[in-house]
Design a protein around this motif. Sequence first.
Motif, PDB file in Angstrom:
ATOM      1  N   ASP A  77       0.832  -1.207   0.000  1.00  7.91           N
ATOM      2  CA  ASP A  77       0.000   0.000   0.000  1.00  7.91           C
ATOM      3  C   ASP A  77       0.867   1.258   0.000  1.00  7.91           C
ATOM      4  O   ASP A  77       0.532   2.251  -0.656  1.00  7.91           O
ATOM      5  CB  ASP A  77      -0.945  -0.001   1.203  1.00  7.91           C
ATOM      6  N   VAL A 123      -6.369   9.776  -1.662  1.00  7.65           N
ATOM      7  CA  VAL A 123      -6.591   9.001  -0.434  1.00  7.65           C
ATOM      8  C   VAL A 123      -8.026   9.194   0.061  1.00  7.65           C
ATOM      9  O   VAL A 123      -8.671   8.235   0.504  1.00  7.65           O
ATOM     10  CB  VAL A 123      -5.562   9.384   0.645  1.00  7.65           C
ATOM     11  N   LEU A 124      -8.547  10.397  -0.040  1.00  9.62           N
ATOM     12  CA  LEU A 124      -9.932  10.660   0.368  1.00  9.62           C
ATOM     13  C   LEU A 124     -10.920   9.882  -0.491  1.00  9.62           C
ATOM     14  O   LEU A 124     -11.846   9.241   0.028  1.00  9.62           O
ATOM     15  CB  LEU A 124     -10.234  12.161   0.295  1.00  9.62           C
ATOM     16  N   SER A 139     -10.620   6.157   0.379  1.00  9.89           N
ATOM     17  CA  SER A 139     -11.205   5.879   1.699  1.00  9.89           C
ATOM     18  C   SER A 139     -12.722   5.922   1.653  1.00  9.89           C
ATOM     19  O   SER A 139     -13.397   5.055   2.218  1.00  9.89           O
ATOM     20  CB  SER A 139     -10.686   6.884   2.730  1.00  9.89           C
ATOM     21  N   LEU A 164     -14.018   2.778  -0.148  1.00  7.32           N
ATOM     22  CA  LEU A 164     -13.943   1.565   0.673  1.00  7.32           C
ATOM     23  C   LEU A 164     -14.951   1.615   1.816  1.00  7.32           C
ATOM     24  O   LEU A 164     -15.578   0.602   2.144  1.00  7.32           O
ATOM     25  CB  LEU A 164     -12.520   1.379   1.201  1.00  7.32           C
ATOM     26  N   LEU A 165     -15.144   2.791   2.403  1.00  5.07           N
ATOM     27  CA  LEU A 165     -16.163   2.923   3.450  1.00  5.07           C
ATOM     28  C   LEU A 165     -17.567   2.670   2.901  1.00  5.07           C
ATOM     29  O   LEU A 165     -18.406   2.074   3.581  1.00  5.07           O
ATOM     30  CB  LEU A 165     -16.095   4.313   4.092  1.00  5.07           C
ATOM     31  N   PHE A 203      -7.058  -2.159   0.925  1.00  7.29           N
ATOM     32  CA  PHE A 203      -7.089  -0.728   0.641  1.00  7.29           C
ATOM     33  C   PHE A 203      -6.519  -0.422  -0.743  1.00  7.29           C
ATOM     34  O   PHE A 203      -6.964   0.522  -1.405  1.00  7.29           O
ATOM     35  CB  PHE A 203      -6.341   0.066   1.715  1.00  7.29           C
ATOM     36  N   LEU A 247      -7.449   2.303  -3.552  1.00  9.10           N
ATOM     37  CA  LEU A 247      -6.447   3.323  -3.871  1.00  9.10           C
ATOM     38  C   LEU A 247      -6.070   3.306  -5.361  1.00  9.10           C
ATOM     39  O   LEU A 247      -5.943   4.357  -5.981  1.00  9.10           O
ATOM     40  CB  LEU A 247      -5.201   3.102  -3.003  1.00  9.10           C
TER      41      LEU A 247
END
Length: 191
Positions: free
Chosen positions: A120, A140-141, A144, A147-148, A171, A175
């Motif tokens: 990663d 990254v935002l 994230s 994935l959330l 992740f 990404l």
Amino acid sequence: MVNSTLPTFSNTVPWLLAAGILLASCSLDTPLMVAISCGLGWTMLSIAVSDVKSLVVPDVLCLPAIAAGLIASGQFINPHVALIVDPDHLIGAAAGFAAFWGLREAYYHLRGREGMGLGDAKLAAAGGAWIGWQDLPLVVLVASAGLLAVVAAMLIIPSRQPVAYDLRLPFGAALAPAIWVIWLINQLSVG
């Protein structure tokens, strides 16, 4: 082979996504940029598929992506840069690796176990090489949030397997596509 606990997909899905990458890339203005976009997109897709299937971000794909991003940043993407490598992209590669490596080490020292693989961190370096340091937080935002959203869907949609608190999430699978999507948006906004 270790499998993540995310839902799996059929073998057709990656081929459909690869076709989508080609179609989206065709919106760029030169054949060279279409080829660069497809190369990056297909590499990121391959990394994502590998991470979903085995929780591994393969070095054989990730390390060349770092080099290719640095070379492309200075030679093809930003013709106004007279250098071989755009310094913003070099800083992005170093910052991406350092941030994820630091997060990995902090988690290990706090919890006493590995929470993120070194792949990663290498993938974050590839993201910085392609995107530059300025847009790396956005990558990254987006990853994230994506994935959330998957985890939220897993909690909402009934399944045979409950979602555990120690769920292992790939992740890199979030990404990698975020890197290509933000890169493509940047190219479309420039051209």
